[in-house]
Design a protein around this motif. Structure first.
Motif, PDB file in Angstrom:
ATOM      1  N   LEU A   1       0.840  -1.201   0.000  1.00  0.00           N
ATOM      2  CA  LEU A   1       0.000   0.000   0.000  1.00  0.00           C
ATOM      3  C   LEU A   1       0.876   1.253   0.000  1.00  0.00           C
ATOM      4  CD1 LEU A   1      -2.609   1.684   0.456  1.00  0.00           C
ATOM      5  CD2 LEU A   1      -2.447   1.124   2.875  1.00  0.00           C
ATOM      6  N   LYS A   2       1.862   1.278   0.890  1.00  0.00           N
ATOM      7  CA  LYS A   2       2.750   2.448   0.975  1.00  0.00           C
ATOM      8  C   LYS A   2       3.519   2.651  -0.323  1.00  0.00           C
ATOM      9  CE  LYS A   2       4.542   3.856   5.090  1.00  0.00           C
ATOM     10  NZ  LYS A   2       5.361   3.813   6.318  1.00  0.00           N
ATOM     11  N   GLY A   3       4.013   1.550  -0.887  1.00  0.00           N
ATOM     12  CA  GLY A   3       4.811   1.644  -2.117  1.00  0.00           C
ATOM     13  C   GLY A   3       3.988   2.191  -3.276  1.00  0.00           C
ATOM     14  N   VAL A   4       2.792   1.645  -3.426  1.00  0.00           N
ATOM     15  CA  VAL A   4       1.925   2.073  -4.539  1.00  0.00           C
ATOM     16  C   VAL A   4       1.560   3.551  -4.386  1.00  0.00           C
ATOM     17  CG1 VAL A   4      -0.431   1.847  -5.443  1.00  0.00           C
ATOM     18  CG2 VAL A   4       0.991  -0.194  -5.170  1.00  0.00           C
ATOM     19  N   LEU A   5       1.178   3.940  -3.162  1.00  0.00           N
ATOM     20  CA  LEU A   5       0.771   5.336  -2.961  1.00  0.00           C
ATOM     21  C   LEU A   5       1.953   6.300  -3.120  1.00  0.00           C
ATOM     22  CD1 LEU A   5      -1.863   5.101  -0.076  1.00  0.00           C
ATOM     23  CD2 LEU A   5      -2.253   5.375  -2.543  1.00  0.00           C
ATOM     24  N   ALA A   6       3.153   5.835  -2.742  1.00  0.00           N
ATOM     25  CA  ALA A   6       4.335   6.696  -2.887  1.00  0.00           C
ATOM     26  C   ALA A   6       4.625   6.955  -4.367  1.00  0.00           C
ATOM     27  CB  ALA A   6       5.550   6.042  -2.217  1.00  0.00           C
ATOM     28  N   ILE A   7       4.513   5.909  -5.177  1.00  0.00           N
ATOM     29  CA  ILE A   7       4.754   6.082  -6.621  1.00  0.00           C
ATOM     30  C   ILE A   7       3.721   7.033  -7.214  1.00  0.00           C
ATOM     31  CG2 ILE A   7       4.661   4.899  -8.862  1.00  0.00           C
ATOM     32  CD1 ILE A   7       5.875   2.430  -7.389  1.00  0.00           C
TER      33      ILE A   7
ATOM     34  N   THR B   1       8.284  14.451  -3.430  1.00  0.00           N
ATOM     35  CA  THR B   1       7.137  14.425  -2.526  1.00  0.00           C
ATOM     36  C   THR B   1       7.326  13.396  -1.400  1.00  0.00           C
ATOM     37  OG1 THR B   1       5.728  15.019  -4.389  1.00  0.00           O
ATOM     38  CG2 THR B   1       4.622  14.147  -2.441  1.00  0.00           C
ATOM     39  N   GLN B   2       7.105  13.844  -0.145  1.00  0.00           N
ATOM     40  CA  GLN B   2       7.171  12.946   1.014  1.00  0.00           C
ATOM     41  C   GLN B   2       5.748  12.521   1.384  1.00  0.00           C
ATOM     42  OE1 GLN B   2      10.281  12.390   2.867  1.00  0.00           O
ATOM     43  NE2 GLN B   2      11.006  13.199   0.884  1.00  0.00           N
ATOM     44  N   MET B   3       5.634  11.360   2.063  1.00  0.00           N
ATOM     45  CA  MET B   3       4.307  10.919   2.490  1.00  0.00           C
ATOM     46  C   MET B   3       4.274  10.679   3.982  1.00  0.00           C
ATOM     47  SD  MET B   3       2.251   8.345   0.023  1.00  0.00           S
ATOM     48  CE  MET B   3       3.334   7.105   0.552  1.00  0.00           C
ATOM     49  N   ARG B   4       3.110  10.867   4.572  1.00  0.00           N
ATOM     50  CA  ARG B   4       2.949  10.655   6.007  1.00  0.00           C
ATOM     51  C   ARG B   4       1.644   9.905   6.239  1.00  0.00           C
ATOM     52  NH1 ARG B   4       2.495  15.845  10.030  1.00  0.00           N
ATOM     53  NH2 ARG B   4       0.364  15.991   9.253  1.00  0.00           N
ATOM     54  N   PHE B   5       1.695   8.824   7.029  1.00  0.00           N
ATOM     55  CA  PHE B   5       0.490   8.051   7.354  1.00  0.00           C
ATOM     56  C   PHE B   5       0.076   8.368   8.782  1.00  0.00           C
ATOM     57  CE2 PHE B   5      -0.251   4.759   4.030  1.00  0.00           C
ATOM     58  CZ  PHE B   5       0.751   5.143   3.166  1.00  0.00           C
ATOM     59  N   ARG B   6      -1.174   8.761   8.985  1.00  0.00           N
ATOM     60  CA  ARG B   6      -1.696   9.000  10.333  1.00  0.00           C
ATOM     61  C   ARG B   6      -2.758   7.957  10.617  1.00  0.00           C
ATOM     62  NH1 ARG B   6      -4.758  13.092  10.130  1.00  0.00           N
ATOM     63  NH2 ARG B   6      -4.409  13.690   7.961  1.00  0.00           N
ATOM     64  N   PRO B   7      -2.741   7.323  11.816  1.00  0.00           N
ATOM     65  CA  PRO B   7      -3.750   6.318  12.143  1.00  0.00           C
ATOM     66  C   PRO B   7      -5.145   6.909  12.044  1.00  0.00           C
ATOM     67  CG  PRO B   7      -2.061   6.400  13.832  1.00  0.00           C
ATOM     68  CD  PRO B   7      -1.822   7.572  12.929  1.00  0.00           C
ATOM     69  N   SER B   8      -6.090   6.134  11.512  1.00  0.00           N
ATOM     70  CA  SER B   8      -7.447   6.632  11.362  1.00  0.00           C
ATOM     71  C   SER B   8      -8.412   5.468  11.506  1.00  0.00           C
ATOM     72  CB  SER B   8      -7.591   7.301  10.002  1.00  0.00           C
ATOM     73  OG  SER B   8      -8.868   7.879   9.872  1.00  0.00           O
TER      74      SER B   8
ATOM     75  N   ALA C   1      -5.709   4.393   7.736  1.00  0.00           N
ATOM     76  CA  ALA C   1      -4.808   5.555   7.833  1.00  0.00           C
ATOM     77  C   ALA C   1      -5.337   6.698   6.980  1.00  0.00           C
ATOM     78  CB  ALA C   1      -3.413   5.173   7.354  1.00  0.00           C
ATOM     79  N   GLU C   2      -4.970   7.903   7.382  1.00  0.00           N
ATOM     80  CA  GLU C   2      -5.168   9.050   6.496  1.00  0.00           C
ATOM     81  C   GLU C   2      -3.784   9.396   5.990  1.00  0.00           C
ATOM     82  OE1 GLU C   2      -8.218  11.515   6.739  1.00  0.00           O
ATOM     83  OE2 GLU C   2      -9.133  10.688   8.549  1.00  0.00           O
ATOM     84  N   VAL C   3      -3.704   9.689   4.715  1.00  0.00           N
ATOM     85  CA  VAL C   3      -2.395   9.883   4.102  1.00  0.00           C
ATOM     86  C   VAL C   3      -2.212  11.347   3.708  1.00  0.00           C
ATOM     87  CG1 VAL C   3      -0.863   9.149   2.234  1.00  0.00           C
ATOM     88  CG2 VAL C   3      -2.442   7.510   3.280  1.00  0.00           C
ATOM     89  N   ASP C   4      -1.082  11.907   4.141  1.00  0.00           N
ATOM     90  CA  ASP C   4      -0.730  13.285   3.795  1.00  0.00           C
ATOM     91  C   ASP C   4       0.474  13.261   2.863  1.00  0.00           C
ATOM     92  OD1 ASP C   4      -2.567  13.865   5.743  1.00  0.00           O
ATOM     93  OD2 ASP C   4      -1.076  14.407   7.271  1.00  0.00           O
ATOM     94  N   ILE C   5       0.579  14.277   2.015  1.00  0.00           N
ATOM     95  CA  ILE C   5       1.823  14.464   1.258  1.00  0.00           C
ATOM     96  C   ILE C   5       2.440  15.786   1.704  1.00  0.00           C
ATOM     97  CG2 ILE C   5       1.139  13.146  -0.784  1.00  0.00           C
ATOM     98  CD1 ILE C   5       0.605  15.956  -2.119  1.00  0.00           C
TER      99      ILE C   5
ATOM    100  N   TRP D   1       1.966  19.970   5.363  1.00  0.00           N
ATOM    101  CA  TRP D   1       1.390  18.704   4.892  1.00  0.00           C
ATOM    102  C   TRP D   1      -0.003  18.917   4.336  1.00  0.00           C
ATOM    103  CZ3 TRP D   1       4.450  14.499   4.728  1.00  0.00           C
ATOM    104  CH2 TRP D   1       5.589  14.495   5.530  1.00  0.00           C
ATOM    105  N   LEU D   2      -0.349  18.090   3.345  1.00  0.00           N
ATOM    106  CA  LEU D   2      -1.681  18.160   2.735  1.00  0.00           C
ATOM    107  C   LEU D   2      -2.322  16.785   2.811  1.00  0.00           C
ATOM    108  CD1 LEU D   2      -0.436  19.923  -0.516  1.00  0.00           C
ATOM    109  CD2 LEU D   2      -1.734  21.034   1.311  1.00  0.00           C
ATOM    110  N   GLU D   3      -3.540  16.715   3.367  1.00  0.00           N
ATOM    111  CA  GLU D   3      -4.233  15.437   3.460  1.00  0.00           C
ATOM    112  C   GLU D   3      -4.838  15.132   2.095  1.00  0.00           C
ATOM    113  OE1 GLU D   3      -7.332  15.216   6.463  1.00  0.00           O
ATOM    114  OE2 GLU D   3      -8.282  13.648   5.263  1.00  0.00           O
ATOM    115  N   ILE D   4      -4.521  13.961   1.541  1.00  0.00           N
ATOM    116  CA  ILE D   4      -5.066  13.676   0.212  1.00  0.00           C
ATOM    117  C   ILE D   4      -5.947  12.429   0.115  1.00  0.00           C
ATOM    118  CG2 ILE D   4      -3.357  14.978  -1.135  1.00  0.00           C
ATOM    119  CD1 ILE D   4      -2.151  12.131  -1.804  1.00  0.00           C
ATOM    120  N   LEU D   5      -5.840  11.500   1.065  1.00  0.00           N
ATOM    121  CA  LEU D   5      -6.703  10.313   0.922  1.00  0.00           C
ATOM    122  C   LEU D   5      -6.823   9.490   2.196  1.00  0.00           C
ATOM    123  CD1 LEU D   5      -4.627   7.636   0.553  1.00  0.00           C
ATOM    124  CD2 LEU D   5      -4.331   8.664  -1.686  1.00  0.00           C
TER     125      LEU D   5
END
Ligand code: PHE
Length: 346
Positions: free
Chosen positions: A224-230, A240-247, A256-260, A286-290
């Motif tokens: 999941l992380k790899g696909v979303l990072a690409i 672009t960096q990514m950040r996962f927050r528990p949700s 998780a909610e994912v920010d870039i 950071w921007l929440e995108i999904l």
């Protein structure tokens, strides 16, 4: 006089043949057929001809006149045609311009996002906008008391066939697709969703989402992380960096909610003292995108999959939000007002 006439006729026809344009043809006409033309002059001299020969000479003069006139008309007709043909193509005229339409920014964003996933082997799937409560909620493990099932959060339809509603997310297509297909697969689902929100700069009762679902053996959170990072790097830039927050979502576990990282200020302005705050991320960096997560085993059971054998991940993103971030648009209503001054910028 006969010979003189024959000679004149030959000369006249010769001049008609060699005349290059309209003007020289008119000159020939005046020269022979005009009021003071050569043939008219000859006609005036008919008095000198013996009476017995007059009818014959008179006829001859008329014949010559008619022949020359016919030749002139014929030539005029064909050369006029030729001249008109030349006039048709005036390369000095300005061209005819056509009004070009442009791709709507939402369509374009859906295409850009889809392209990133298609290149990773995903397939595009669609589902109905009018859903049943079963697919929109139950199949996705959303319990009866969940707030999203409230009439304030969902458009219900009066329908004798059972409880129908306008889908509030694209996630029901997860269940629909899994029921009809066997893993492994990777799909994305773009489409419209509906929520009875009051319209303002960031809310609309209709907007677009893109759902993603990957199911197979040993699919992990790392996938999941790899696909979303690409995807994030392709859409927002290589650094672009990514950040996962528990949700929490009832249909994924863990969620998780994912920010870039903000692609405008790169998080720098947040740190820099005395500078104006970044207008895209508000200085947060950071921007929440999904939203995303591993498919809840209960969802697999609901569609007849064995959660001991397969695992998977799902994600869902709002297309308008991503388009607003990407193009610096500050009001969601602009997408649906269809003002050409707005649309022509894309
Ligand atoms: N359906 C969720 C929403 O509309 C988004 C989501 C999709 C979250 C898939 C996790 C997995 O908010």
């Amino acid at each position: 006089m006969k010979d003189q006439l024959k000679k004149l006729e030959q000369e006249a026809l010769g001049e008609v043949r060699s005349a290059a344009d309209r003007d020289s043809l008119e000159t020939v006409r005046t020269k022979y057929l005009g009021r003071k033309g050569l043939l008219t002059e000859i006609f005036k001299k008919i008095g000198e001809v013996p009476v017995a020969e007059r009818p014959e000479i008179g006829n001859l003069i008329n014949q010559v006149k008619n022949n020359v006139a016919a030749a002139l008309d014929e030539k005029l007709r064909s050369s006029a045609g030729a001249e008109r043909k030349v006039e048709k193509i005036d390369i000095t005229l300005p061209g005819v311009s056509f009004k070009h339409g442009s791709t709507h920014p939402i369509t374009r964003t859906i295409e850009d996002i889809s392209e990133a996933f298609l290149s990773l082997g995903f397939r595009v799937v669609e589902g109905p906008e009018i859903e049943t409560e079963h697919y929109n909620f139950e199949a996705l493990n959303i319990p009866l008391e969940h707030p999203s099932r409230d009439a304030f959060d969902t458009f219900y339809l009066h329908s004798p066939a059972g409880s129908h509603l306008l889908r509030s997310h694209t996630s029901p297509v997860q269940a629909r697709f899994m029921e009809k297909n066997s893993p492994p697969f990777a799909i994305i689902v773009p489409g419209r969703v509906f929520r009875p929100d009051a319209t303002d700069a960031t809310h609309s009762f209709m907007f677009h989402q893109i759902e993603g679902l990957v199911v197979g053996e040993r699919i992990t959170f790392a996938d999941l992380k790899g696909v979303l990072a690409i995807f994030a790097r392709q859409l927002f830039g290589e650094d672009t960096q990514m950040r996962f927050r528990p949700s929490f979502f009832p249909f994924t576990e863990p969620s998780a909610e994912v920010d870039i990282s903000c692609f405008i200020c790169k998080g720098e302005k947040a740190k820099a003292q005395g500078q104006k705050r970044c207008s895209v991320c508000g200085g947060r960096g950071w921007l929440e995108i999904l939203g995303a997560g591993m498919v809840n085993p209960k969802v697999f059971k609901n569609v007849g999959y064995d959660p001991e054998k397969v695992t998977g991940f799902a994600f869902g993103m709002g297309v308008e939000r991503i388009a607003m971030l990407k193009y610096g648009i500050n009001d969601i209503r602009l997408f649906f007002e269809n003002d050409v001054r707005f649309l022509h910028q894309f």
